[in-house]
Design a protein around this motif. Sequence first.
Motif, short mmCIF file in Angstrom:
data_model
loop_
_atom_site.label_atom_id
_atom_site.label_comp_id
_atom_site.label_asym_id
_atom_site.label_seq_id
_atom_site.Cartn_x
_atom_site.Cartn_y
_atom_site.Cartn_z
N GLY A 11 26.30 79.38 7.76
CA GLY A 11 25.47 79.66 9.43
C GLY A 11 24.92 79.02 9.82
N ARG A 12 25.18 78.92 11.29
CA ARG A 12 24.13 78.89 12.50
C ARG A 12 23.76 79.73 13.27
N VAL A 13 22.16 79.89 13.77
CA VAL A 13 22.57 81.12 14.64
C VAL A 13 21.59 80.65 15.66
N ILE A 14 21.31 80.19 16.87
CA ILE A 14 20.51 80.21 18.23
C ILE A 14 20.67 81.31 19.08
N PHE A 15 19.50 81.20 19.85
CA PHE A 15 19.38 82.00 20.88
C PHE A 15 18.77 80.88 21.50
N ILE A 39 12.87 83.94 16.28
CA ILE A 39 13.71 82.92 15.33
C ILE A 39 12.82 82.62 13.73
N HIS A 40 11.63 82.74 14.38
CA HIS A 40 10.20 81.83 13.32
C HIS A 40 10.76 82.58 12.29
N TRP A 41 11.02 83.55 11.88
CA TRP A 41 11.09 84.71 10.75
C TRP A 41 12.38 84.93 10.03
N LEU A 42 13.08 84.90 11.15
CA LEU A 42 14.51 84.64 10.32
C LEU A 42 15.19 83.31 9.70
N ALA A 43 14.28 81.86 10.45
CA ALA A 43 15.31 81.27 9.61
C ALA A 43 13.98 80.72 8.29
N TRP A 58 23.60 69.25 19.23
CA TRP A 58 22.35 68.40 18.31
C TRP A 58 22.32 69.63 16.55
N MET A 59 21.78 70.59 17.62
CA MET A 59 21.07 72.25 16.23
C MET A 59 22.10 72.74 15.39
N VAL A 60 23.60 72.47 15.90
CA VAL A 60 24.55 73.03 15.01
C VAL A 60 24.75 71.87 14.13
N THR A 61 25.38 70.76 14.67
CA THR A 61 25.26 69.88 13.68
C THR A 61 24.69 69.30 12.66
N THR A 62 23.18 69.45 13.17
CA THR A 62 22.35 69.47 12.15
C THR A 62 21.36 70.42 11.44
N PRO A 63 22.01 70.21 9.71
CA PRO A 63 21.40 70.66 9.28
C PRO A 63 20.76 70.63 8.51
N TYR A 64 19.49 70.22 9.10
CA TYR A 64 17.69 69.81 8.66
C TYR A 64 17.32 70.26 9.76
N VAL A 65 17.95 70.92 11.00
CA VAL A 65 16.93 70.87 11.94
C VAL A 65 16.49 73.02 12.30
N THR A 66 15.78 73.25 11.69
CA THR A 66 15.77 75.05 11.76
C THR A 66 14.44 75.40 12.10
N ASN A 67 13.77 77.01 12.41
CA ASN A 67 12.46 77.01 12.76
C ASN A 67 11.86 76.72 14.03
N LYS A 68 13.18 76.43 14.99
CA LYS A 68 12.76 75.28 15.77
C LYS A 68 12.97 76.30 17.53
N VAL A 69 12.33 76.16 18.61
CA VAL A 69 12.18 75.86 19.82
C VAL A 69 12.02 75.10 20.43
N VAL A 70 13.19 74.30 21.24
CA VAL A 70 13.37 73.81 21.96
C VAL A 70 12.93 73.39 23.27
N GLY A 71 12.20 73.23 24.46
CA GLY A 71 12.66 73.23 25.79
C GLY A 71 12.94 72.07 26.22
#
Length: 253
Positions: free
Chosen positions: A145-149, A176-180, A232-245
């Motif tokens: 799964g991929r969840v992005i806010f 985001i931080h809790w779910l991740a 980038w977030m969807v295709t990179t499974p090693y990226v989670t728990n991030k909020v990118v400006g």
Amino acid sequence: MANAQASELKGQTALVTGATGGIGRAICHSLASLGCNIIIHYLSSTAEAEQLQADLRNQYGVDAYTLQADLGDYDDVRHLHSYCAASHQPTILINNAGANGGHSGTTSISEVPIEDFEKTWRINCGSAYLLTQLCMPFMEEQGFGRVIFISSVAGFTGGVVGPHYASSKSALHGLIHWLAGAYAKKGITVNGVAPALIEQTKMLPGSNEELAKKIPLGRLGMPEEVANTVKWMVTTPYVTNKVVGVDGGMFPQ
């Protein structure tokens, strides 16, 4: 982005809320380019949703569906998910829809009645929470799964719209931080994107020329630049728990 990772997304279904706005539309195109089928959520822009549906089908050969729902109404959110659950369960959820409650450029807390505060929070955070809650069990079953806010730089800085908007967006960051943390070992990544002053959006508090002066890069951002971050977030499974400006350098993270 590794090709192998991108190829695994072909045939996955992505639900994008608020899909007819500039950012939502760009995200739909970006995910469809990966071979994802797209569920186009909209509130009232029927013609724009149908045109986007046709464009995605014609340009990328994917399935695309339109669904109307008022995210200010939790029953509508449940009906939206029920339709998806019947035939198009998403494994990619982009919580993009947002509202400013009819207030922008607020300079005093007294300008925003509690009713408008709660309505803004419901659309920007509450419905995103509920939709994630409803979609998560299927992602768990799939082990993917991929969840992005889609948040806002206002969640970091307070921004220029108002206290109702800023607080609803910052609430997403904690979510985001809790779910991740809760879902990282289940194959589900959870991230956020925090744009600022993006062209072709409906909530810009002023003219493009004046707003560009607030940005270190000296210009407004483009919806495609937000969509590229989502991709980038969807295709990179090693990226989670991030909020990118994505803000042209407004906020130094």
